[in-house]
Design a protein around this motif. Structure first.
Motif, PDB file in Angstrom:
ATOM      1  N   PHE A   1       0.831  -1.205   0.000  1.00 43.52           N
ATOM      2  CA  PHE A   1       0.000   0.000   0.000  1.00 43.52           C
ATOM      3  C   PHE A   1       0.866   1.257   0.000  1.00 43.52           C
ATOM      4  O   PHE A   1       0.648   2.186  -0.797  1.00 43.52           O
ATOM      5  CB  PHE A   1      -0.916  -0.017   1.225  1.00 43.52           C
TER       6      PHE A   1
ATOM      7  N   LEU B   1     -11.335  -0.309  -4.883  1.00 42.82           N
ATOM      8  CA  LEU B   1     -10.041   0.338  -4.685  1.00 42.82           C
ATOM      9  C   LEU B   1      -9.144   0.127  -5.901  1.00 42.82           C
ATOM     10  O   LEU B   1      -8.422   1.044  -6.323  1.00 42.82           O
ATOM     11  CB  LEU B   1      -9.349  -0.230  -3.448  1.00 42.82           C
TER      12      LEU B   1
ATOM     13  N   TYR C   1      -8.817   2.663   1.815  1.00 42.26           N
ATOM     14  CA  TYR C   1      -7.978   1.543   2.251  1.00 42.26           C
ATOM     15  C   TYR C   1      -7.781   1.580   3.763  1.00 42.26           C
ATOM     16  O   TYR C   1      -7.918   0.562   4.450  1.00 42.26           O
ATOM     17  CB  TYR C   1      -6.625   1.600   1.543  1.00 42.26           C
TER      18      TYR C   1
ATOM     19  N   SER D   1      -9.356  -1.131   6.749  1.00 45.14           N
ATOM     20  CA  SER D   1      -8.418  -1.977   7.473  1.00 45.14           C
ATOM     21  C   SER D   1      -8.881  -2.177   8.909  1.00 45.14           C
ATOM     22  O   SER D   1      -9.853  -1.549   9.359  1.00 45.14           O
ATOM     23  CB  SER D   1      -7.015  -1.354   7.446  1.00 45.14           C
TER      24      SER D   1
ATOM     25  N   PRO E   1      -7.250  -4.449   1.455  1.00 48.63           N
ATOM     26  CA  PRO E   1      -7.496  -4.323   2.891  1.00 48.63           C
ATOM     27  C   PRO E   1      -8.614  -5.245   3.329  1.00 48.63           C
ATOM     28  O   PRO E   1      -9.399  -5.731   2.507  1.00 48.63           O
ATOM     29  CB  PRO E   1      -7.915  -2.859   3.043  1.00 48.63           C
TER      30      PRO E   1
END
Length: 395
Positions: A209, A268, A316, A320, A377
């Motif tokens: 990421f 994403l 993201y 998470s 994520p």
């Protein structure tokens, strides 16, 4: 003394601060050049500023734990910004002195955005202001600062860049000295811990990421440092350069304003792919042409290369694990938006000195590498509109 509402206090502070930032980000490299600093040294100084902000946001900012500490910290930071921005006028062309004031200024400057955002988020959580509506005034002020300084520098010389930034910080100082009504006070004692950043950096998904965001946002390094210099060298006046920077911010604000409508249901992967393609196209165009119509397209693509990537990054982080969100936010601001951009600014300085505008081809290639990095994520609730609006703190 008059006590403004939370909305009035925060929005007015944003006006002063982001007016100054709208001067600093687009035109500071141009001011360095006006002092006789070489392109490679301009890149080093600009990179040093970003690196210092990275350090400040990893070490200084996390020490401000309680909401009661936000206002005093903002006052000291704003005062230091005002003093150190003025010190640039006395450094002249001395690289060592310029490096010193750059470090001192950015140590003060770095914490201002997260601290002022924390003030806004505190009051937003109490339903005393709408974050997006409040933050919008910062975007408007950024456009005003970059537009105004372009005209002033064209009419009265490069030192107007420092004087205009100083005026913005003095305005910020006047605003920050007032007390909002009500004052920020914690309802209950909340234990706070500094995030375990080192543990996250051992996780491969997090590394991917950060690498992806670093490639996309780091591709802006030559733009931040040398686009104004490049466009001036080919004959465009400072006033036009200011309008172009303003256009980029307007495109960014438009993408954030309509992101919920435009990107609802997008994955994403899709957001990052479009942003990466935007990087390829934008910097290839920048390397290829300086025609005004092309520069308009290049600046409109800022909404794709910066804003869409930031939307994806926020999603993201919020998707998470809850225990990682604060630490991920800290790493996001410190590494891709701080340390990596600092490194790329230094490298782009040497590259611009050797290859001129061809350095933007290297920025374009970074988008190609970004196409091949996938991030996944863990599933969480959708990102909030307020979080998506929180975008311009590192632009």
């Amino acid at each position: 003394m008059f006590k403004p509402s939370p909305f009035g206090w925060v929005s007015q502070y944003f006006i002063g601060f982001f007016f100054a930032y709208g001067v600093y980000l687009p035109f500071w490299a141009l001011w360095f050049e006006g002092q006789g600093i070489s392109a490679s040294d301009v890149g080093l100084l600009m990179g040093l500023g970003f690196a210092t902000r990275c350090v400040a946001n990893l070490i200084i900012t996390p020490r401000i734990h309680r909401v009661e500490s936000l206002l005093p910290a903002l006052r000291w930071a704003t005062l230091a910004c005002t003093i150190f921005i003025a010190c640039h006028l006395f450094a002249g062309a001395n690289f060592a002195l310029l490096a010193l004031v750059t470090v001192l200024f950015n140590l003060s400057f770095g914490p201002v955005v997260p601290l002022s955002d924390a003030m806004a988020n505190h009051y937003s959580g109490k339903q005393m202001l709408d974050y997006g509506r409040t933050r919008l005034w910062g975007s408007v002020a950024f456009v005003g600062g970059s537009t105004a300084v372009g005209y002033l520098a064209a009419q009265f010389g490069a030192n107007m860049i420092v004087y205009t930034a100083l005026a913005g910080f003095i305005l910020s100082m006047l605003f920050v000295l007032r007390n909002p009504n009500p004052m920020p006070i914690s309802d209950t004692h909340i234990a706070t811990q500094r995030p375990k950043l080192s543990l996250l950096l051992r996780e491969w998904p997090v590394v991917k990421f950060l690498a992806l965001i670093a490639l996309i946002q780091g591709s802006h390094a030559a733009y931040y440092s040398f686009s104004s210099i490049y466009w001036k060298e080919v004959g465009h006046p400072e006033s036009l350069i200011g309008y172009l920077w303003s256009l980029g911010v307007i495109a960014e604000v438009a993408v954030f304003a309509f992101s919920k409508r435009w990107f609802n249901g997008w994955s994403l992967r899709s957001l990052f792919l479009i942003s990466s393609l935007g990087v390829i196209v934008r910097w290839a165009l920048t390397a290829s042409t300086t025609e005004v119509y092309a520069l308009v397209v290049i600046q409109l693509l800022h909404g794709v290369t910066f804003a869409m990537a930031h939307i994806a990054a926020i999603q993201y982080i919020q998707k998470s694990d809850a225990s990682k969100m604060v630490a991920l936010q800290a790493l996001y601001n410190a590494i891709p938006l701080g340390a990596f951009i600092a490194l790329m600014m230094a490298l782009s300085g040497w590259g611009y000195e050797l290859w001129g505008a061809n350095i933007f081809w290297a920025m374009s290639i970074m988008g190609i590498f970004a196409l091949f990095i996938k991030v996944e994520p863990s599933s969480r609730a959708p990102v909030s509109s307020d979080a998506i609006s929180d975008h311009e703190a590192q632009n």
